[in-house]
Each structure stands twice: as structure tokens, then as C-alpha cells.
Scaffold this motif. Sequence first.
Motif, PDB file in Angstrom:
ATOM      1  N   ARG A  53      44.575 118.833 116.707  1.00 28.84           N
ATOM      2  CA  ARG A  53      45.445 119.794 116.028  1.00 28.84           C
ATOM      3  C   ARG A  53      45.697 120.956 116.983  1.00 28.84           C
ATOM      4  O   ARG A  53      44.887 121.242 117.876  1.00 28.84           O
ATOM      5  N   MET A  54      46.812 121.643 116.767  1.00 33.66           N
ATOM      6  CA  MET A  54      47.198 122.725 117.658  1.00 33.66           C
ATOM      7  C   MET A  54      46.949 124.091 117.024  1.00 33.66           C
ATOM      8  O   MET A  54      46.711 124.199 115.811  1.00 33.66           O
ATOM      9  N   SER A  55      47.001 125.102 117.851  1.00 32.88           N
ATOM     10  CA  SER A  55      46.802 126.459 117.374  1.00 32.88           C
ATOM     11  C   SER A  55      47.976 126.876 116.486  1.00 32.88           C
ATOM     12  O   SER A  55      49.076 126.319 116.555  1.00 32.88           O
ATOM     13  N   ALA A  56      47.738 127.883 115.655  1.00 34.57           N
ATOM     14  CA  ALA A  56      48.800 128.401 114.791  1.00 34.57           C
ATOM     15  C   ALA A  56      49.951 128.953 115.626  1.00 34.57           C
ATOM     16  O   ALA A  56      51.136 128.812 115.263  1.00 34.57           O
ATOM     17  N   LYS A  57      49.615 129.558 116.745  1.00 38.06           N
ATOM     18  CA  LYS A  57      50.646 130.107 117.630  1.00 38.06           C
ATOM     19  C   LYS A  57      51.546 129.004 118.161  1.00 38.06           C
ATOM     20  O   LYS A  57      52.781 129.134 118.168  1.00 38.06           O
ATOM     21  N   ARG A  58      50.956 127.901 118.602  1.00 36.49           N
ATOM     22  CA  ARG A  58      51.763 126.805 119.138  1.00 36.49           C
ATOM     23  C   ARG A  58      52.536 126.097 118.029  1.00 36.49           C
ATOM     24  O   ARG A  58      53.675 125.659 118.233  1.00 36.49           O
ATOM     25  N   GLN A  59      51.936 126.000 116.858  1.00 41.43           N
ATOM     26  CA  GLN A  59      52.642 125.405 115.717  1.00 41.43           C
ATOM     27  C   GLN A  59      53.906 126.203 115.389  1.00 41.43           C
ATOM     28  O   GLN A  59      54.973 125.637 115.142  1.00 41.43           O
ATOM     29  N   ALA A  60      53.779 127.518 115.421  1.00 37.31           N
ATOM     30  CA  ALA A  60      54.935 128.370 115.131  1.00 37.31           C
ATOM     31  C   ALA A  60      56.010 128.213 116.204  1.00 37.31           C
ATOM     32  O   ALA A  60      57.211 128.158 115.900  1.00 37.31           O
ATOM     33  N   LEU A  61      55.592 128.132 117.467  1.00 39.02           N
ATOM     34  CA  LEU A  61      56.541 127.978 118.555  1.00 39.02           C
ATOM     35  C   LEU A  61      57.341 126.684 118.415  1.00 39.02           C
ATOM     36  O   LEU A  61      58.546 126.648 118.676  1.00 39.02           O
ATOM     37  N   LEU A  62      56.666 125.627 117.968  1.00 41.06           N
ATOM     38  CA  LEU A  62      57.315 124.321 117.829  1.00 41.06           C
ATOM     39  C   LEU A  62      57.949 124.129 116.460  1.00 41.06           C
ATOM     40  O   LEU A  62      58.522 123.069 116.181  1.00 41.06           O
ATOM     41  N   THR A  63      57.810 125.135 115.605  1.00 42.20           N
ATOM     42  CA  THR A  63      58.348 125.113 114.232  1.00 42.20           C
ATOM     43  C   THR A  63      57.965 123.842 113.485  1.00 42.20           C
ATOM     44  O   THR A  63      58.789 123.191 112.837  1.00 42.20           O
ATOM     45  N   LYS A  64      56.695 123.484 113.583  1.00 45.42           N
ATOM     46  CA  LYS A  64      56.190 122.314 112.862  1.00 45.42           C
ATOM     47  C   LYS A  64      55.705 122.717 111.471  1.00 45.42           C
ATOM     48  O   LYS A  64      55.206 123.821 111.273  1.00 45.42           O
ATOM     49  N   SER A  65      55.806 121.802 110.531  1.00 46.71           N
ATOM     50  CA  SER A  65      55.347 122.063 109.163  1.00 46.71           C
ATOM     51  C   SER A  65      53.849 121.872 109.009  1.00 46.71           C
ATOM     52  O   SER A  65      53.274 122.191 107.972  1.00 46.71           O
TER      53      SER A  65
END
Length: 579
Positions: A53-65
Motif C-alpha cells: 500500500r502507498m502513503s496518503a501523500k502518494r495516493q492523493a498525488l495519483l488521485t486513487k480511491s
Amino acid sequence: MPSQLGIQAGENGVKAGGCCTPKQDQIPQKMSVPPTKVLPIIFLPGIMGSNLRMSAKRQALLTKSNNIAWRPDRTGEALAMVNATAARRQLQLDPWETEVDIYDPATNSTGNSKESAAQRHDLGTIRVSLNPEGKSPLLTDDPVGAPNPKTKEMKAKERGWGEVYFGSYRGILEICEIALNHSWLQSSWGRIFKTDPGEWGAVSSPAVKALLEKEHKEAIKGCWFPVHAMGYNWLQSNGESAKILSRRIRDLIEKYIEQKYQCEKVILITHSMGGLVARALIHPQIGGLESVVLGIVHGVMPANGAPAAYKRMRCGFEESFGGLDPAPKVLGNFGSEVTAVLGNSQGGLELLPNKVYGNGWLEVRQNGVLLHSLPKGNNPYSEIYRLPGKWFNLLREDWLNPARVRGAGFKRTCDLLQGAEEFHDAIRDTYHPLSYAHYGADPSRASWERVVWNLDKSRSSANWQDLLIASDNGHGVLELSTTGEASEVNISFSIDGIAAAPVSIPGALGVSLGKSSGAGDQTVPLRSAENQLRSGKFKGIFQQRGYEHQASYSDNNAVQSTLYSLSRIIAIMKWSGNA
């Protein structure tokens, strides 16, 4: 009067109780006392076999749900990555922004408010049917009325089964759980007892004898063998993974002790890269767990690395699993896609051939004539991997940082390669003294024992070493020129008989990737795997045929040699005290 005995699970362990019977009743009373000893079996998967799983920061950058970075069992996630750009792959599979997707129902770390940890780690129905008497640590449904009852599926999640590529590994996890913990003879053991281990590929030296039923029953008597899985971040160094797993294993032992079991050691089963992690786990300066690990069963380990890692970074992954395994397409069909991930991953770079693999595995040929081979001084790190400016080196600098991440690039990758070299040197001779191994030695499973670049036979090759890449389709077809510039003259090539996209450079020198060769399992060549045999440190070695690398634990010979090896390791266990 004789007493009628019974047992019950108390808060502090198993308690015995009973009642009196008439004096005339001379029938002996029996009491079944469940074991209080636990010897956990821990499975360590291969590269791409642990969910991330990825960090919240990277999730936001990639706009993943959600925060899934890697979960091959999740079809939608895998399909979304198939057509992803190299930049997207680099960002989503970033070792500095990912961690193992561990089951954590307390925080529900899924990055999605609509998805719980239980849903993320759902395994379906666990195909294990065990009904022990009394208290046990096995995968069984708790009885109705028990405090905080759990199903076997809930327990499997807690065992880490949902943090690994379950679709690939569920078979070996379930087989070991059943075979080691049933109190009666199973068909799996019926095919093992009294069977010549040569039927599963056992080599003549070290010699191994057929396993007798009485030997096995004596070995497993009075002990439980719960099967756990532990994922690790395969993008990071295997040495760092070993340090993290070392703490997890010690915590696991302590957990069983807190539950009033006697638990002193563990046994490891590994697949592929997991074998390198296991060797680091027992290394005194890395994981420091040799005294805690009773023994290790290594499966298809790239003991000295594999040239396939070089090939894939330059030319992309091949299809595997008959095209059903999503991993190759997700990691990349083209060298640019694979390099964007593994070129920034020390774990991936640690799969490259090391110094012990030997010289001459990278060849340049023309008309079948060998023009050059590398390495020559047993140092692929300086001769191939960190070598700048040569068309045949490992790193295409323009492929390393498509996402333009600050700090990424040739220098940082060279630093990662330095770390990989140090890791390889550290574990070079590290094997557990109670080790068994099975691996592919199949001549029909060509395994990139060497990588061959073939120069166009119709053109001069006098200055081939100094030419620059003018065109590279990322799939094994290059054009070289003195200027590194292309023009408009079409030249067609083929790879293994399959037409490739034409490239166009007048007077340029064409280069194409040669065919895979060498016995193995399509990924790890025998030349690497048999270092385990050459080491002289193993108690049993099984050289096998008939399986592809990722699917090895779906093969009957691999499974039966694993069970055999486990029984032999268990038989060595010496428990402390009188418990």
C-alpha cells in the motif's frame, strides 16, 4: 473409584477435570491432552508476491480511491496498471512511499472509508478442515458461545495470508496447515512415506533417505504447526526487509508464549526472492535470527541472481503462467516500463547476477561468432550495471526517471546498486545449517542463463562498442549509429521469429536480443540455483522439471519435496525444559 477425565481450555492453559465412576467399572479412562508446544511455519513469498500500500501523500498525488500500490489478486487494480505509463508505474511502485499491506482492523488502513481491512484482506473460504480437541492455535472456527469467536477465515487474515499473493500461494499454505496438523494419515503423506526422494528430483549427494511413517509421527508428536505468511516490501533492500521481519518473528513467538504455549523456534519456507530475505534473516549482522530459525526450505531461489533481471530491464517481461499471471504486464512489457520501477528499487536490483554467478553471461555476437562477453573480472556491478555511456550496459538513463521525481536518476540508481553489491557480498556464503532446497533444472524451460545481443550480420561491426543508441523499441531491437540519431530508411527485425516494429537509420548497425537458453524454470537458471548444491551446506537438494517459476508451488514434486523437508527439519527440534 476410577475417575472419568475430561479437559477444558482455561485462561491459563489446558486444565484437566473429571468425575468418579462405580468401583465395578474397570474400563480404563482416557484423556486426550492437546499439545502445548507450537512450532510456527512461516512462508516468505517472492518478488511481487507481497501486497503493498502507498502513503496518503502518494495516493492523493495519483488521485486513487484507495491506497493499493500492488495487489495482483485484485483484478481491477491489475488491469488499471496494464496500460499505465512508465511514470505512473514509477510513482505507484515507489519504495520510499510504500509498505506491506498488513491486516490492521484497528486502523483500517485502506485509504478508502468505504473499505475495511477485513474486506481488503478477504480470502474467500479457506479450504482447511481441522477439528482438534480442546484449545489449539489452528485454523478452526471457534465453537458457538466462545468469547469473541473467530472463524478460520478471520484467523487466516491474522496469520498474514492476506498480505501475500494468495491466488498464487494459497495451495502451499493450505496444504502445509492440513498436512502437519492432522492426527491421521493424509493422502499427501501416503505419497511420501517410503517413497524414494529421487522421484521428486533428489540429487545423490547429499543423500536423503525415504521417510518412514513412524519417523514422521514421532517428529510431529505433541506439537502444533500453525502456518503463517509474512510479506515484505520487495521494492526495498532485502536486508531492510530482513530486519523488519526479524522483529515480527520475535513478536510472533512472544505472542504464542503469552497464550501459554511453549514456542521457541520457527521454520521458514521461501519462494524465489524470499530465499534471499531468509538468508539475510539468519545473518548475524542483519536479521540475527539463526538461533531462532530451526531450518529453511528454499524454493526456486535465485541464489546468485538471474540474468533475466538484466533482460527485463532492457527488453521488458516475458509472458508467464500461460499469460494468466498479471505481474509481467503490470511491471512492464517494455524495458522503459520495467526500468522505471526496478531501476529505482534496490530489492529489484538485488536479483541481478552477483559476483559469484561468474563471468561471460552477457554476450555480443555476430553471425554466431562471439565478439565480446562480460563480465570479465567477476564484477558485473562495475563492468555492466554502473557502466555509463555504453549501449549494452544495464541502465538506460533516459528511462530511469520518467516521473521526474526529485533525486531520482543515474546517480541514485548507482547508489542503490552499490547497496545491492554490499548485500550480495554479505550473504554470499550465508546458508542455514539445516537447509533444504528445490528448484527448476528443466532443459525445456529456457531461463536466460546468458543474455545475447546479436549484431546485424550484413553490416560492419568494427566500432560496435563505441556506437550510440539511435533507436530502441524497448523489446529487444536496437539501432546503433556514430551520432545516435535516426533517419528515414526502414530496416525490419524480428525477435524469436516475431516481427518487430521497423526502425530506420542509414548505415546504422542493427542489434536484436537472442533467444533465452539454459535449463531452469524460465526465470532462474540452473547455473544460479545450483550454487546451493555447490555450497555443500544443504541437507537435501531436489532438482526438478515441469514448472514455471511463479507456479512452482503448484507442482506436485515441489509440494512433496517441501513436506518431506519439513518433516526432516521438525525431527531435529530439541525442546528446552520438560514442557
